[in-house]
Design a protein around this motif. Structure first.
Motif, PDB file in Angstrom:
ATOM      1  N   GLY A 139      -6.871   3.528  -6.106  1.00  0.00           N
ATOM      2  CA  GLY A 139      -7.998   2.766  -5.578  1.00  0.00           C
ATOM      3  C   GLY A 139      -8.095   1.344  -6.063  1.00  0.00           C
ATOM      4  O   GLY A 139      -8.840   0.538  -5.475  1.00  0.00           O
ATOM      5  N   HIS A 140      -7.388   0.988  -7.124  1.00  0.00           N
ATOM      6  CA  HIS A 140      -7.435  -0.371  -7.654  1.00  0.00           C
ATOM      7  C   HIS A 140      -6.242  -1.187  -7.142  1.00  0.00           C
ATOM      8  O   HIS A 140      -5.222  -0.632  -6.724  1.00  0.00           O
ATOM      9  N   ILE A 141      -6.390  -2.508  -7.217  1.00  0.00           N
ATOM     10  CA  ILE A 141      -5.301  -3.424  -6.861  1.00  0.00           C
ATOM     11  C   ILE A 141      -4.624  -3.863  -8.150  1.00  0.00           C
ATOM     12  O   ILE A 141      -5.282  -4.327  -9.088  1.00  0.00           O
ATOM     13  N   TRP A 142      -3.296  -3.729  -8.180  1.00  0.00           N
ATOM     14  CA  TRP A 142      -2.536  -4.011  -9.391  1.00  0.00           C
ATOM     15  C   TRP A 142      -1.506  -5.102  -9.126  1.00  0.00           C
ATOM     16  O   TRP A 142      -0.898  -5.166  -8.058  1.00  0.00           O
ATOM     17  N   LEU A 143      -1.292  -5.924 -10.133  1.00  0.00           N
ATOM     18  CA  LEU A 143      -0.290  -6.991 -10.092  1.00  0.00           C
ATOM     19  C   LEU A 143       0.830  -6.631 -11.056  1.00  0.00           C
ATOM     20  O   LEU A 143       0.572  -6.275 -12.215  1.00  0.00           O
ATOM     21  N   MET A 144       2.087  -6.696 -10.551  1.00  0.00           N
ATOM     22  CA  MET A 144       3.220  -6.398 -11.410  1.00  0.00           C
ATOM     23  C   MET A 144       3.454  -7.575 -12.356  1.00  0.00           C
ATOM     24  O   MET A 144       3.732  -8.693 -11.941  1.00  0.00           O
ATOM     25  N   VAL A 166       0.071  -4.190  -5.547  1.00  0.00           N
ATOM     26  CA  VAL A 166       0.253  -2.822  -5.074  1.00  0.00           C
ATOM     27  C   VAL A 166      -1.059  -2.058  -5.211  1.00  0.00           C
ATOM     28  O   VAL A 166      -1.840  -2.290  -6.146  1.00  0.00           O
ATOM     29  N   ARG A 167      -1.324  -1.178  -4.267  1.00  0.00           N
ATOM     30  CA  ARG A 167      -2.512  -0.325  -4.305  1.00  0.00           C
ATOM     31  C   ARG A 167      -2.125   1.100  -3.902  1.00  0.00           C
ATOM     32  O   ARG A 167      -1.403   1.304  -2.922  1.00  0.00           O
ATOM     33  N   VAL A 214       0.854  -1.194   0.000  1.00  0.00           N
ATOM     34  CA  VAL A 214       0.000   0.000   0.000  1.00  0.00           C
ATOM     35  C   VAL A 214       0.892   1.247   0.000  1.00  0.00           C
ATOM     36  O   VAL A 214       1.830   1.339   0.791  1.00  0.00           O
ATOM     37  N   ILE A 215       0.567   2.174  -0.912  1.00  0.00           N
ATOM     38  CA  ILE A 215       1.329   3.430  -1.016  1.00  0.00           C
ATOM     39  C   ILE A 215       0.406   4.586  -0.690  1.00  0.00           C
ATOM     40  O   ILE A 215      -0.672   4.727  -1.296  1.00  0.00           O
ATOM     41  N   ARG A 216       0.787   5.386   0.279  1.00  0.00           N
ATOM     42  CA  ARG A 216      -0.004   6.566   0.625  1.00  0.00           C
ATOM     43  C   ARG A 216       0.920   7.715   1.012  1.00  0.00           C
ATOM     44  O   ARG A 216       2.120   7.523   1.207  1.00  0.00           O
ATOM     45  N   MET A 217       0.321   8.897   1.102  1.00  0.00           N
ATOM     46  CA  MET A 217       1.090  10.098   1.426  1.00  0.00           C
ATOM     47  C   MET A 217       0.861  10.481   2.879  1.00  0.00           C
ATOM     48  O   MET A 217      -0.227  10.284   3.433  1.00  0.00           O
ATOM     49  N   GLU A 274       4.373  -4.353 -16.759  1.00  0.00           N
ATOM     50  CA  GLU A 274       3.099  -3.649 -16.864  1.00  0.00           C
ATOM     51  C   GLU A 274       2.202  -4.063 -15.711  1.00  0.00           C
ATOM     52  O   GLU A 274       2.130  -5.251 -15.366  1.00  0.00           O
ATOM     53  N   LEU A 275       1.509  -3.109 -15.121  1.00  0.00           N
ATOM     54  CA  LEU A 275       0.586  -3.395 -14.030  1.00  0.00           C
ATOM     55  C   LEU A 275      -0.701  -4.007 -14.582  1.00  0.00           C
ATOM     56  O   LEU A 275      -1.263  -3.506 -15.563  1.00  0.00           O
ATOM     57  N   LYS A 276      -1.161  -5.107 -13.918  1.00  0.00           N
ATOM     58  CA  LYS A 276      -2.396  -5.760 -14.322  1.00  0.00           C
ATOM     59  C   LYS A 276      -3.457  -5.503 -13.258  1.00  0.00           C
ATOM     60  O   LYS A 276      -3.257  -5.799 -12.083  1.00  0.00           O
ATOM     61  N   CYS A 277      -4.575  -4.919 -13.686  1.00  0.00           N
ATOM     62  CA  CYS A 277      -5.630  -4.589 -12.734  1.00  0.00           C
ATOM     63  C   CYS A 277      -6.364  -5.860 -12.304  1.00  0.00           C
ATOM     64  O   CYS A 277      -6.777  -6.673 -13.137  1.00  0.00           O
ATOM     65  N   GLN A 278      -6.541  -5.986 -10.979  1.00  0.00           N
ATOM     66  CA  GLN A 278      -7.169  -7.179 -10.429  1.00  0.00           C
ATOM     67  C   GLN A 278      -8.631  -6.967 -10.048  1.00  0.00           C
ATOM     68  O   GLN A 278      -9.342  -7.952  -9.817  1.00  0.00           O
TER      69      GLN A 278
END
Length: 574
Positions: free
Chosen positions: A510-515, A483-484, A369-372, A520-524
């Protein structure tokens, strides 16, 4: 070949032909004889000589020109013969007798009337020039001074300086628009003596030239006069416009110089903005003075040109003042250009520094999870901005520069370890200076479990100024990791993050992505647009020119709603 002599006429030296001199001498002697025994005769003669000197100067092309019979005859035609202009007590009757032709009306000239002045005689002079009572003119100046931040006062002072005073008798006659000849000079002088004042004051001298020469004008003469009048009105309008523009600008510059530039009496945002961007070392008051002269001097001449258009006999400021102002303007503009070049050089080079760390996650199979980090409780920002850089105060009330020019990128890791690299960029006059300024950027992050918490702002000391500082954080994710991006990262997602949905920047949030293997990121959890009907129980949403048709169906019940020009239709059933 003619003999010439030098004469002193009204304290002015003239070169005159011998024959012309004799004729002028006889003319002046006859005038003296005409006024022999008259009170004030010496002053009358002095004013007549001064007027003759003025006429000679108007006709001379250069100071070495010799006055001939022609110029003397022309002056005598203007001044008149003594026997034609005897203004004695016997002419001040109800029906004065004149043996000469009535002179044509003469244009008035603007002078300061020092005989009826309160301060400088400006308003009294305008009374003669405009035909408006001096009391109203004084009220107008007073209202302008009160309601236009001093415009009336500045206008009065400028007119006081630039408009000459009516000191001589001929100037006083010019001020009233009366012909400057022997008759009027004698009359004007006699008005100063008590024994003839009561007789003179009842004589209406402004009847001269009031008859309209309509019978002698052709149609085309009339059209020409109308066009000339319109041009004069347009010219006066342009003059008034130039005066308003010039005076308004000078007032604004004057106010800004002595309140902001010199004393900082009024807190304007522009002063703080100057502190953010300035690296020339020039104090704000120095730049204010340079700007005042660089901008104010041209507008002073705009104001002066407007006065010249409106006032025919406006006194010149002199060549010394003109060239001094020109030199001062060139110096100011040159200094500002030098400061501008030095300032622009601070953005000519870009320097970068890199920092890289490996991250140890508690559970590598969990979604990253990545946030600021929201620093709102730690920093209070000012409203003064240069781009995205602004002033701020930390919790200890120390003033710093803060910017949200922070970007996030994601790339595939070369190994199975999550790593993070931070690149800091800044501008400077040289690559070394830019790198040093980039090193002074403070930016951090922290790792909590499987959360990477990035600072939302970069911080730097105010001495580093605003030089397009920015930070780019690149997160390297191993293949197969999830990653999200949290909502707080929406405005910081960098360009060019490859993904199978071709989402652009903030749409990734907001989406969950698979490297993927290809980086390329794949949306799950993204909906497959081609299979929307299957995912929603064969429901559908149609939007076209017929309206909106919403049809939702599943095994147990159904819902249908149509919106079109006939209204809204809702149907539900089991």
């Amino acid at each position: 070949m003619n003999k010439t002599v030098n004469i002193n006429l009204a304290n002015t030296l003239f070169h005159i032909d011998d024959d012309a001199y004799n004729k002028l001498r006889r003319y002046l002697e006859s005038i003296k004889r005409s006024f022999a025994g008259t009170k004030g005769s010496d002053e009358i003669i002095a004013d007549i000589e001064a007027r003759i000197a003025e006429l000679f100067l108007e006709k001379m092309e250069n100071e070495r020109q010799v006055i001939t019979h022609k110029e003397v005859d022309q002056v005598i035609d203007v001044m008149g013969q003594p026997e034609d202009y005897m203004v004695d007590e016997d002419i001040f009757e109800d029906d004065p007798k004149r043996t000469h032709a009535e002179p044509s009306p003469k244009a008035k000239k603007l002078y300061r009337d020092i005989d009826h002045k309160y301060i400088g005689g400006v308003c009294a002079g305008l009374e003669h020039y405009l035909g408006l009572d001096a009391l109203w003119i004084r009220i107008i100046f007073l209202l302008l001074a009160v309601f236009t931040s001093g415009f009336g006062l500045i206008a009065y002072i400028l007119l006081w300086i630039l408009v000459p005073e009516a000191a001589t008798t001929s100037q006083k006659l010019d001020m009233r628009g009366e012909p400057v000849n022997i008759s009027n000079i004698e009359r004007k002088v006699k008005e100063g003596f008590d024994d003839v004042a009561d007789k003179v004051k009842n004589v209406d001298y402004e009847k001269v030239g009031n008859k309209v020469k309509s019978s002698s004008k052709t149609f085309f003469d009339t059209i020409g006069d109308i066009i000339l009048f319109l041009f004069k009105v347009f010219g006066k309008f342009i003059g008034i416009l130039l005066i308003i523009i010039g005076a308004s600008t000078l007032i604004g510059l004057f106010f800004g110089l002595f309140t902001v530039g010199m004393f900082d009496a009024v807190h304007f945002p522009g002063v703080d903005f100057y502190e953010i961007v300035n690296t020339t070392g020039a104090p704000v008051w120095v730049v204010s003075i340079l700007l005042f002269f660089a901008v104010g001097i041209p507008f002073f001449f705009v104001l002066y040109l407007g006065l010249k258009i409106l006032v025919n006999n406006l006194k010149s400021i002199g060549n010394i003042a003109k060239f001094s102002l020109l030199g001062l303007w060139l110096i100011s503009v040159g200094a500002l250009i030098a400061l501008g070049i030095r300032q622009a050089a601070e953005f000519s080079n870009t320097g970068s520094v890199h920092e890289q760390d490996q991250l140890v996650l508690e559970n590598v199979t969990d979604t990253l999870v990545i946030r600021m980090k929201n620093p709102g409780y730690e920093y209070t920002r000012d409203d003064i901005h240069f781009g995205r850089m602004s002033f701020a105060y930390d919790k200890d009330d120390n003033r710093v520069l803060i910017s949200d020019e922070v970007h996030i990128n994601v790339k595939k890791a070369e190994d199975s370890v999550v790593s993070l690299s931070i690149r800091k960029d800044s501008n400077g006059s040289s690559s070394r200076t830019a790198r040093d300024r980039a090193k002074n950027i403070t930016y951090g992050y922290e790792l909590l479990g499987n959360e990477i918490i990035l600072d939302e702002y970069l911080i730097t000391d105010i001495s580093n100024k605003a030089r397009n500082q920015e930070v780019t954080t690149t997160i390297h994710i191993p293949e197969g990791s999830m990653v999200r991006f949290e909502e707080s990262t929406r405005y910081h997602i960098g360009r060019g993050i490859a993904n199978d949905k071709d989402y652009y920047r903030s749409s990734i949030v907001g989406h969950i992505w698979l490297m993927g293997k290809d980086g390329e990121l794949k949306c799950q959890d993204c909906l497959d647009e081609d299979n929307d009907e299957e995912r929603n129980g064969n429901g559908k949403i149609i939007i076209n020119e017929d309206g909106i048709d919403i049809d939702i169906k599943d095994a147990q019940d159904s819902f249908e709603m149509k919106i079109n020009e006939d209204g809204i239709k809702v149907k539900a059933g089991n």
